[in-house]
Design a protein around this motif. Structure first.
Motif, PDB file in Angstrom:
ATOM      1  N   ILE A   5     -21.315 -38.599  42.822  1.00  0.00           N
ATOM      2  CA  ILE A   5     -21.689 -38.554  43.546  1.00  0.00           C
ATOM      3  C   ILE A   5     -23.654 -38.219  43.531  1.00  0.00           C
ATOM      4  O   ILE A   5     -23.511 -36.228  43.386  1.00  0.00           O
ATOM      5  CB  ILE A   5     -21.300 -38.973  45.470  1.00  0.00           C
ATOM      6  CG1 ILE A   5     -20.166 -38.970  45.117  1.00  0.00           C
ATOM      7  CG2 ILE A   5     -22.279 -39.251  46.045  1.00  0.00           C
ATOM      8  CD1 ILE A   5     -19.753 -40.794  44.694  1.00  0.00           C
ATOM      9  N   VAL A  86     -15.021 -36.792  43.487  1.00  0.00           N
ATOM     10  CA  VAL A  86     -15.127 -38.335  44.817  1.00  0.00           C
ATOM     11  C   VAL A  86     -15.165 -37.605  46.489  1.00  0.00           C
ATOM     12  O   VAL A  86     -16.305 -37.618  47.549  1.00  0.00           O
ATOM     13  CB  VAL A  86     -15.573 -39.731  44.727  1.00  0.00           C
ATOM     14  CG1 VAL A  86     -16.545 -40.119  45.617  1.00  0.00           C
ATOM     15  CG2 VAL A  86     -16.387 -39.797  43.195  1.00  0.00           C
ATOM     16  N   TYR A 410     -20.343 -46.268  44.122  1.00  0.00           N
ATOM     17  CA  TYR A 410     -19.786 -46.256  43.164  1.00  0.00           C
ATOM     18  C   TYR A 410     -18.388 -46.125  42.618  1.00  0.00           C
ATOM     19  O   TYR A 410     -17.998 -47.063  40.956  1.00  0.00           O
ATOM     20  CB  TYR A 410     -18.429 -44.825  43.657  1.00  0.00           C
ATOM     21  CG  TYR A 410     -18.037 -43.999  42.860  1.00  0.00           C
ATOM     22  CD1 TYR A 410     -17.984 -43.011  41.624  1.00  0.00           C
ATOM     23  CD2 TYR A 410     -16.184 -44.726  43.070  1.00  0.00           C
ATOM     24  CE1 TYR A 410     -17.217 -42.509  40.705  1.00  0.00           C
ATOM     25  CE2 TYR A 410     -15.386 -43.429  41.856  1.00  0.00           C
ATOM     26  CZ  TYR A 410     -15.947 -42.818  41.041  1.00  0.00           C
ATOM     27  OH  TYR A 410     -14.768 -42.079  40.131  1.00  0.00           O
TER      28      TYR A 410
END
Length: 429
Positions: A5, A86, A410
């Protein structure tokens, strides 16, 4: 270190929310100060708390009847590790991953290299003798470690030893064993001989544990065996841990109990006798539903943590339980569910840290049942979200992980590279 990220996105989102967060944190700090609680101390302990992510949790689960594929599902363990990263980048609450073998079997150097690249560590290894694998000579249809056939039992033993060998190479320090062994009909199995075979097999595995490892055995009231289960409850699990030795402990899965069972009392008993190994956190309404942690009974989760914090406060010798999520997601984005669940576990921990232990102890000693209950509820009813959010903010994670995750795109990004897996097959995941 590789990040999944964009840190600039996290910083931008945090900049928008930081002002309100500081005001909320200061207000809560003043309230807690009147109760003699230092908010910064609670925040520090929450910041240092982590729960492991199950590698299988980032995939889309299923039911006995169908599996509906999700977009951008991980294709292999390396994709799974990226998805796990993540979750940790956005929450700083999930620093380790628990692998499932053979689903996640890979070259140890590649596993370790990928985890190091993502800033992750490995938690307990999980064996699989509840499912037949390709080219497996003996079937587990009628059991594994407790099977009547010695060759089948040996096959299950060797698989667990393989898990230990792989785990040792990647830095794991524990093996979790769950078996689906049991029976579906009265008279199908001889209860005593079946359990004797299980113990014999487990002792063989235990003898090969490295010196600094622990063995976690997991109980489950039913499923896939519906009449009897070899390791069906915490009492049987305690017997196993006692029989095996000092490195053997009981693992408590919150979903593996009959409805309304007092799980927090089970936790207290296992702590008292030094056999609490750790947890698989999830939630359930009817049976082992593997629902998101805290989605059905958040008060029960708090009560479990009340026992854990009590043990911390009393400095119980050898108290070091492992914490892991164990969920199946078939209608939500698994990353989102696991993020929310990790934060719910942190929330229960923070609330338990707010319990006035002196007042509670006095109420218990004087048999003041009502005030004892209200003392717990005062802590439970406290909105600790500013503490959790500030801990994330100061650790460069997202103040609002879910919003930042969705803004990152994402899932759409990985969906371009990861094709959907067929949902035609049924089966429990």
């Amino acid at each position: 270190m590789m990040t999944m990220i964009d840190s600039a996105l996290i910083a931008r989102d945090n900049a928008v929310a930081a002002g309100n967060l500081q005001r909320d944190y200061d207000t809560l700090g003043e309230q807690l100060d009147r109760r003699g609680i230092a908010i910064d101390e609670i925040k520090s302990r929450v910041s240092n708390y982590g729960v492991a992510i199950p590698s299988w949790g980032v995939g889309t689960g299923g039911t006995r009847f169908a599996r509906f594929p999700g977009k951008g599902e991980p294709r292999n363990i390396f994709d799974k590790l990226e998805d796990c990263s993540v979750i940790h980048e956005l929450t700083r609450a999930t620093p380790s991953v628990s692998l499932h073998i053979p689903w996640d079997k890979a070259e140890p150097t590649l596993l370790k290299g990928k985890a190091d690249e993502l800033g992750l560590a490995f938690d307990a290894m999980n064996s699989n003798t509840f499912q037949d694998q390709d080219n497996q000579p003996n079937s587990y249809k009628f059991g594994s470690l407790s099977h009547t056939d010695r060759a089948t039992r040996q096959q299950a033993i060797e698989h667990n030893l393989e898990c230990i060998e792989l785990g040792a190479a990647i830095g794991s320090k524990a093996l979790t064993i769950w078996v689906g062994d049991g029976s579906n009909f009265p008279g199908q199995s001889h209860f005593t001989r079946q359990f004797e075979r299980y113990l014999e097999s487990a002792k063989t595995i235990y003898a090969q544990l490295p010196g600094d490892w622990r063995l976690f055995t997991e109980h489950k009231i039913f499923e896939p065996a519906f009449y009897s289960t070899v390791v069906q409850d915490w009492g049987t699990n305690y017997l196993i841990a006692t029989e095996l030795g000092e490195k053997a402990y009981c693992l408590v899965d919150l979903g593996h109990h009959a409805p309304n069972v007092n799980i927090e009392m089970i936790v207290a008993r296992l702590i008292q006798f030094g056999k609490l190994g750790g947890f698989h956190f999830n939630d359930s309404k009817y049976g082992d539903d593997d629902l998101d942690t805290g989605s059905i009974d958040p008060y029960r989760l708090f009560l479990v943590f009340n026992e854990l914090v009590d043990a911390e406060t009393r400095s119980v010798q050898g108290f070091d339980p492992a914490h892991m999520l164990d969920q199946s997601h078939n209608v939500t984005d698994p990353i989102e569910s696991l993020m929310v669940s990790a934060m719910e576990v942190q929330r229960a921990y923070a609330q338990a840290l707010l319990v006035d232990r002196d007042t509670l102890g006095n109420c218990q000693e004087t048999n003041d049942a009502l005030m004892a209950s209200l003392t717990l509820k005062q802590a439970y009813r406290t909105d600790v979200e500013p503490i959790l959010a500030m801990a994330r903010y100061e650790n460069a994670a997202a103040i609002d992980p879910l919003a930042t995750y969705r803004a990152s795109g994402y899932r759409a990004r990985v969906s371009e590279a990861r094709p959907e897996v067929s949902g035609a097959g049924g089966g429990i995941v």
